[in-house]
Design an enzyme around this catalytic site. Structure first.
Site, PDB file in Angstrom:
ATOM      1  N   LYS A   1       0.860  -1.187   0.000  1.00 33.38           N
ATOM      2  CA  LYS A   1       0.000   0.000   0.000  1.00 33.38           C
ATOM      3  C   LYS A   1       0.886   1.222   0.000  1.00 33.38           C
ATOM      4  O   LYS A   1       2.020   1.176   0.475  1.00 33.38           O
ATOM      5  CB  LYS A   1      -0.885   0.018   1.248  1.00 33.38           C
ATOM      6  CG  LYS A   1      -2.129   0.852   1.090  1.00 33.38           C
ATOM      7  CD  LYS A   1      -3.166   0.066   0.322  1.00 33.38           C
ATOM      8  CE  LYS A   1      -4.521   0.674   0.356  1.00 33.38           C
ATOM      9  NZ  LYS A   1      -5.526  -0.337  -0.001  1.00 33.38           N
TER      10      LYS A   1
HETATM   11  N1  GLU Z   1      -7.244  -0.018  -3.262  1.00 32.12           N
HETATM   12  C1  GLU Z   1      -8.017  -1.194  -3.536  1.00 32.12           C
HETATM   13  C2  GLU Z   1      -8.057  -2.098  -2.315  1.00 32.12           C
HETATM   14  O1  GLU Z   1      -7.898  -1.667  -1.211  1.00 32.12           O
HETATM   15  C3  GLU Z   1      -7.556  -1.904  -4.798  1.00 32.12           C
HETATM   16  C4  GLU Z   1      -6.132  -2.350  -4.811  1.00 32.12           C
HETATM   17  C5  GLU Z   1      -5.666  -2.881  -6.144  1.00 32.12           C
HETATM   18  O2  GLU Z   1      -6.462  -3.009  -7.051  1.00 32.12           O
HETATM   19  O3  GLU Z   1      -4.480  -3.152  -6.238  1.00 32.12           O
HETATM   20  O4  GLU Z   1      -8.319  -3.273  -2.410  1.00 32.12           O
END
Ligand code: GLU
Length: 417
Positions: free
Chosen positions: A105
């Site tokens: 993240k």
């Molecule tokens: N931000 C989204 C999540 O928390 C998608 C992450 C992604 O597609 O890599 O799952």
């Protein structure tokens, strides 16, 4: 007082599941900590000629099942502990729905609502440069998250491609469909929330028609979930965003509210076809069949869990329920479909996007939706069955499945050197 630090919350959730598995102590230590945390501080030219220094993070939690994967958020609330928690949740999410990725993240501490489009672009490009050594289609693949979108993903692609001196569309997912994006990606998280909720209702022997839902958060996740609920006959009686919360027992016209928000800086404030609730958090305590927290962390806590009247909570957001609240809801017989499962639609379609980029293909929308539903429903069934077998809540069951898969990958690969 209950602990609301997301990183510590993630550790409590991990421990609850790990206690039920026969994990080696070293494996526990390894999986509780991220592989790598990168903090960057960088300058950005502002429109008025001044220069501001911003702090950003990219945390890579685990990549034993495939490249690190997870969104980037732009928000004043971003902290290293928050990003660490969110990165570990991505590892468990990708493992639970069985896509060949790990977890990561990123985040930049900033308030995009107070920045111009040009300032956001310069911030995005410089942040991309700062993390360019540790991302890439086979290394770590960012995506949209809170306050980031397809436009921002395009700037990341462009910046990374300039550095590499070739087009690298696969470096992020969540791109526009005319720049290597997948059909159905923008609605995927919301569609996934609705899909899992409808599957749960089916299991409970309920027809969606006539049931009610309340959705906290009216962004990319909340809006699409609400829209699909309405399509299936569920009455959406409450919605909220950071500006306000609204309630109408006769049902809210979701499309009309969205159109209003689009013309009002994406805020629902001032919309006059529903009663506005104060404080806006009381939307969570409205009497309803389904409650969808689709905003941010720490919304259902030990303070308000006792007042939740919904029968089913389906987590669109990451980390909306604290471990203390989980216990209270479980004892009250409220079924919570955890974030790892309920909001995995986004990363599932991100995986499809990544595959399409590698194959230089673009799949039709209907195919994406069908494959998304297949993956989610299968993960839902595995989780629900294990929860029943082990007599645990669905969050613990989801963690158990995910941890087991990641641990198996690590054990089988062995320890280098
Ligand atoms: N931000 C989204 C999540 O928390 C998608 C992450 C992604 O597609 O890599 O799952």
């Amino acid at each position: 007082m209950e602990n609301l630090n997301p990183y510590q919350i993630a550790q409590v959730q991990f421990d609850r599941a790990a206690d039920k598995l026969d994990l080696e102590p070293w494996m526990r230590d390894l999986l509780k900590t991220p592989d790598r945390c990168v903090t960057v501080n960088f300058p950005v030219k502002m429109d008025d000629g001044s220069v501001k220094v911003f702090t950003g993070y990219r945390v890579q939690h685990n990549d034993s099942r495939g490249p690190y994967k997870g969104g980037i958020r732009f928000s004043p609330e971003v902290s290293l502990d928050e990003v660490k928690a969110l990165a570990s949740w991505m590892t468990w999410k990708t493992a639970l729905v069985d896509v060949p990725f790990g977890g990561a993240k990123g985040g930049v501490v900033c308030d995009p609502s107070k920045m111009s489009r040009a300032e956001i672009e310069r911030l995005t490009r410089r942040f991309t440069y700062e993390i360019s050594d540790i991302i890439g289609p086979d290394i770590d693949i960012p995506a949209p998250d809170v306050n980031t979108n397809a436009q921002i993903m395009s700037w990341i692609v462009d910046t990374y491609s300039m550095i590499q001196k070739r087009n690298v569309f696969g470096v992020v997912t969540g791109k526009p469909t005319f720049l290597g994006g997948s059909h159905g990606r923008s609605e995927a998280t919301g569609r996934g929330v609705a899909t899992v909720a409808l599957e749960l209702l089916k299991d409970e022997g309920l027809e969606p028609k006539g049931l009610t839902a309340v959705v906290q958060g009216f962004g990319n996740v909340g809006y699409h979930a609400a829209r699909i609920f309405v399509e299936k006959g569920v009455k959406v009686i409450g919605i909220s965003d950071i500006s306000t919360a609204m309630y109408n027992p006769d049902g809210i016209d979701v499309e009309d509210a969205r159109k209003y928000a689009e013309k009002n800086d994406f805020l629902l404030e001032g919309y006059d076809k529903a009663e506005h609730l104060s404080p806006k958090e009381s939307i969570l305590e409205v009497e309803t069949d389904i409650l969808i927290p689709a905003a941010v962390e720490n919304q259902i806590t030990m303070k308000n869990a006792g007042n939740i009247k919904a029968k089913y909570v389906v987590e669109g957001a990451n980390g909306p329920t604290t471990p203390g609240a989980d216990k209270i809801l479980y004892e009250k017989g409220i079924i919570v479909v955890p974030d790892l499962l309920a909001n995995a639609g986004g990363v599932i379609v991100s995986y499809f996007e990544w595959v399409q980029n590698i194959q230089k293909e673009q799949w039709p929308y209907e195919m994406v939706v069908r494959k998304l539903e297949e993956k989610l429903i299968s993960a839902y069934k595995n989780t629900r069955n294990l929860a029943e077998e082990e007599r645990v809540d669905m969050r613990t069951a989801a963690y158990m499945i995910a941890i087991d898969r990641v641990a198996k990958a690590i054990r089988t690969r062995g320890i280098y050197p």
